[in-house]
Design a protein around this motif. Structure first.
Motif, PDB file in Angstrom:
ATOM      1  N   CYS A 200       5.986   8.789  -5.256  1.00  0.00           N
ATOM      2  CA  CYS A 200       6.937   9.891  -5.389  1.00  0.00           C
ATOM      3  C   CYS A 200       6.548  10.835  -6.524  1.00  0.00           C
ATOM      4  N   SER A 201       6.032  10.285  -7.593  1.00  0.00           N
ATOM      5  CA  SER A 201       5.561  11.118  -8.695  1.00  0.00           C
ATOM      6  C   SER A 201       4.403  12.011  -8.248  1.00  0.00           C
ATOM      7  N   SER A 202       3.467  11.449  -7.491  1.00  0.00           N
ATOM      8  CA  SER A 202       2.315  12.232  -7.039  1.00  0.00           C
ATOM      9  C   SER A 202       2.712  13.329  -6.054  1.00  0.00           C
ATOM     10  N   LEU A 203       3.825  13.125  -5.342  1.00  0.00           N
ATOM     11  CA  LEU A 203       4.295  14.110  -4.366  1.00  0.00           C
ATOM     12  C   LEU A 203       5.433  14.979  -4.915  1.00  0.00           C
ATOM     13  N   ASN A 204       5.772  14.786  -6.194  1.00  0.00           N
ATOM     14  CA  ASN A 204       6.862  15.536  -6.849  1.00  0.00           C
ATOM     15  C   ASN A 204       8.179  15.394  -6.092  1.00  0.00           C
ATOM     16  N   LEU A 205       8.509  14.148  -5.717  1.00  0.00           N
ATOM     17  CA  LEU A 205       9.745  13.875  -4.987  1.00  0.00           C
ATOM     18  C   LEU A 205      10.755  13.184  -5.887  1.00  0.00           C
ATOM     19  N   PRO A 206      12.049  13.421  -5.651  1.00  0.00           N
ATOM     20  CA  PRO A 206      13.076  12.728  -6.422  1.00  0.00           C
ATOM     21  C   PRO A 206      13.060  11.230  -6.102  1.00  0.00           C
ATOM     22  N   TYR A 207      13.245  10.404  -7.134  1.00  0.00           N
ATOM     23  CA  TYR A 207      13.071   8.956  -6.977  1.00  0.00           C
ATOM     24  C   TYR A 207      13.956   8.211  -7.963  1.00  0.00           C
ATOM     25  N   VAL A 208      14.495   7.084  -7.512  1.00  0.00           N
ATOM     26  CA  VAL A 208      15.181   6.124  -8.374  1.00  0.00           C
ATOM     27  C   VAL A 208      14.628   4.755  -8.030  1.00  0.00           C
ATOM     28  N   GLY A 209      14.305   3.994  -9.056  1.00  0.00           N
ATOM     29  CA  GLY A 209      13.813   2.634  -8.851  1.00  0.00           C
ATOM     30  C   GLY A 209      14.529   1.653  -9.749  1.00  0.00           C
ATOM     31  N   SER A 210      14.664   0.426  -9.288  1.00  0.00           N
ATOM     32  CA  SER A 210      15.266  -0.663 -10.057  1.00  0.00           C
ATOM     33  C   SER A 210      14.442  -1.914  -9.799  1.00  0.00           C
ATOM     34  N   ASP A 211      14.670  -2.921 -10.630  1.00  0.00           N
ATOM     35  CA  ASP A 211      13.941  -4.164 -10.449  1.00  0.00           C
ATOM     36  C   ASP A 211      14.610  -5.261 -11.263  1.00  0.00           C
ATOM     37  N   ILE A 212      14.399  -6.494 -10.863  1.00  0.00           N
ATOM     38  CA  ILE A 212      14.959  -7.627 -11.598  1.00  0.00           C
ATOM     39  C   ILE A 212      14.442  -7.650 -13.041  1.00  0.00           C
ATOM     40  N   HIS A 213      13.254  -7.124 -13.262  1.00  0.00           N
ATOM     41  CA  HIS A 213      12.698  -7.074 -14.617  1.00  0.00           C
ATOM     42  C   HIS A 213      13.393  -6.037 -15.501  1.00  0.00           C
ATOM     43  N   GLN A 214      14.229  -5.222 -14.887  1.00  0.00           N
ATOM     44  CA  GLN A 214      15.071  -4.278 -15.632  1.00  0.00           C
ATOM     45  C   GLN A 214      16.521  -4.762 -15.637  1.00  0.00           C
ATOM     46  N   GLY A 215      16.748  -5.998 -15.157  1.00  0.00           N
ATOM     47  CA  GLY A 215      18.085  -6.575 -15.121  1.00  0.00           C
ATOM     48  C   GLY A 215      18.856  -6.310 -13.845  1.00  0.00           C
ATOM     49  N   PHE A 216      18.234  -5.681 -12.851  1.00  0.00           N
ATOM     50  CA  PHE A 216      18.927  -5.348 -11.609  1.00  0.00           C
ATOM     51  C   PHE A 216      18.872  -6.511 -10.628  1.00  0.00           C
ATOM     52  N   ASP A 217      20.024  -6.862 -10.066  1.00  0.00           N
ATOM     53  CA  ASP A 217      20.138  -7.937  -9.080  1.00  0.00           C
ATOM     54  C   ASP A 217      20.332  -7.308  -7.702  1.00  0.00           C
ATOM     55  N   VAL A 218      19.277  -7.273  -6.889  1.00  0.00           N
ATOM     56  CA  VAL A 218      19.328  -6.600  -5.597  1.00  0.00           C
ATOM     57  C   VAL A 218      20.335  -7.256  -4.649  1.00  0.00           C
ATOM     58  N   VAL A 219      20.652  -8.522  -4.855  1.00  0.00           N
ATOM     59  CA  VAL A 219      21.590  -9.222  -3.982  1.00  0.00           C
ATOM     60  C   VAL A 219      23.034  -8.940  -4.383  1.00  0.00           C
ATOM     61  N   GLY A 220      23.310  -8.900  -5.678  1.00  0.00           N
ATOM     62  CA  GLY A 220      24.696  -8.804  -6.121  1.00  0.00           C
ATOM     63  C   GLY A 220      25.127  -7.481  -6.715  1.00  0.00           C
TER      64      GLY A 220
ATOM     65  N   ALA B 168       0.842  -1.193   0.000  1.00  0.00           N
ATOM     66  CA  ALA B 168       0.000   0.000   0.000  1.00  0.00           C
ATOM     67  C   ALA B 168       0.882   1.249   0.000  1.00  0.00           C
ATOM     68  N   GLY B 169       0.670   2.127  -0.964  1.00  0.00           N
ATOM     69  CA  GLY B 169       1.474   3.336  -1.087  1.00  0.00           C
ATOM     70  C   GLY B 169       1.396   4.247   0.120  1.00  0.00           C
ATOM     71  N   ASP B 170       0.330   4.149   0.903  1.00  0.00           N
ATOM     72  CA  ASP B 170       0.213   4.982   2.101  1.00  0.00           C
ATOM     73  C   ASP B 170       1.289   4.655   3.133  1.00  0.00           C
ATOM     74  N   VAL B 171       1.894   3.477   3.055  1.00  0.00           N
ATOM     75  CA  VAL B 171       3.029   3.159   3.938  1.00  0.00           C
ATOM     76  C   VAL B 171       4.166   4.131   3.632  1.00  0.00           C
ATOM     77  N   LEU B 172       4.491   4.279   2.362  1.00  0.00           N
ATOM     78  CA  LEU B 172       5.557   5.200   1.963  1.00  0.00           C
ATOM     79  C   LEU B 172       5.164   6.646   2.273  1.00  0.00           C
ATOM     80  N   ILE B 173       3.916   6.991   2.067  1.00  0.00           N
ATOM     81  CA  ILE B 173       3.456   8.347   2.372  1.00  0.00           C
ATOM     82  C   ILE B 173       3.664   8.665   3.851  1.00  0.00           C
ATOM     83  N   LYS B 174       3.391   7.716   4.720  1.00  0.00           N
ATOM     84  CA  LYS B 174       3.606   7.930   6.159  1.00  0.00           C
ATOM     85  C   LYS B 174       5.098   8.105   6.470  1.00  0.00           C
ATOM     86  N   LEU B 175       5.942   7.314   5.844  1.00  0.00           N
ATOM     87  CA  LEU B 175       7.388   7.441   6.067  1.00  0.00           C
ATOM     88  C   LEU B 175       7.902   8.787   5.565  1.00  0.00           C
ATOM     89  N   ILE B 176       7.428   9.205   4.399  1.00  0.00           N
ATOM     90  CA  ILE B 176       7.819  10.505   3.850  1.00  0.00           C
ATOM     91  C   ILE B 176       7.343  11.626   4.770  1.00  0.00           C
TER      92      ILE B 176
END
Length: 132
Positions: free
Chosen positions: A65-85, A30-38
């Protein structure tokens, strides 16, 4: 909309999933988790927190982050990113939000090349994961 209460606890209850991210992507949060942290960071002097999500999956964090106009970087295994290595791109983020995969319940990489399937945390054995 940032909540008016900036109290942060170890337990956040969000009864509804909300409008952020792709609700067809299994395992999103739920995005509201991130909203509370922000909101907490903003209440403590970080007006525009720089957010990183290394496993963005359904893009919930990106949408928030887009809705709040905040700077953001995202990655994912579907973009070839390996979070472990791979390097987590630490460029001065104020918040890294990481929603771990549901181990052995959701096969996130079933449609990816075999090389990336081997790097999917949801497929790793616990002993292998703890050695990384």
């Amino acid at each position: 909309m940032i909540p008016t209460s900036h109290e942060l606890t170890t337990l956040i209850s969000i009864p509804e999933r909300g409008p952020y991210g792709d609700n067809k992507y299994r395992g999103n949060y739920a995005g509201d988790v991130l909203i509370k942290l922000i909101g907490f960071l903003q209440a403590n002097g970080i007006a525009a927190p720089y957010v990183y999500d290394p496993m963005e999956g359904g893009m919930t964090s990106r949408d928030v982050c887009s809705s709040l106009n905040l700077p953001y970087v995202g990655s994912d295994i579907h973009q070839g990113f390996d979070v472990v290595g791979d390097d987590l791109h630490d460029t001065g983020f104020d918040l890294c939000i990481l929603h771990y995969p549901y181990w052995n319940m959701i096969d996130y990489a079933h449609d990816l090349p075999e090389e990336l399937q081997k790097k999917d945390m949801s497929r790793m054995e616990w002993k292998e994961l703890s050695r990384r």
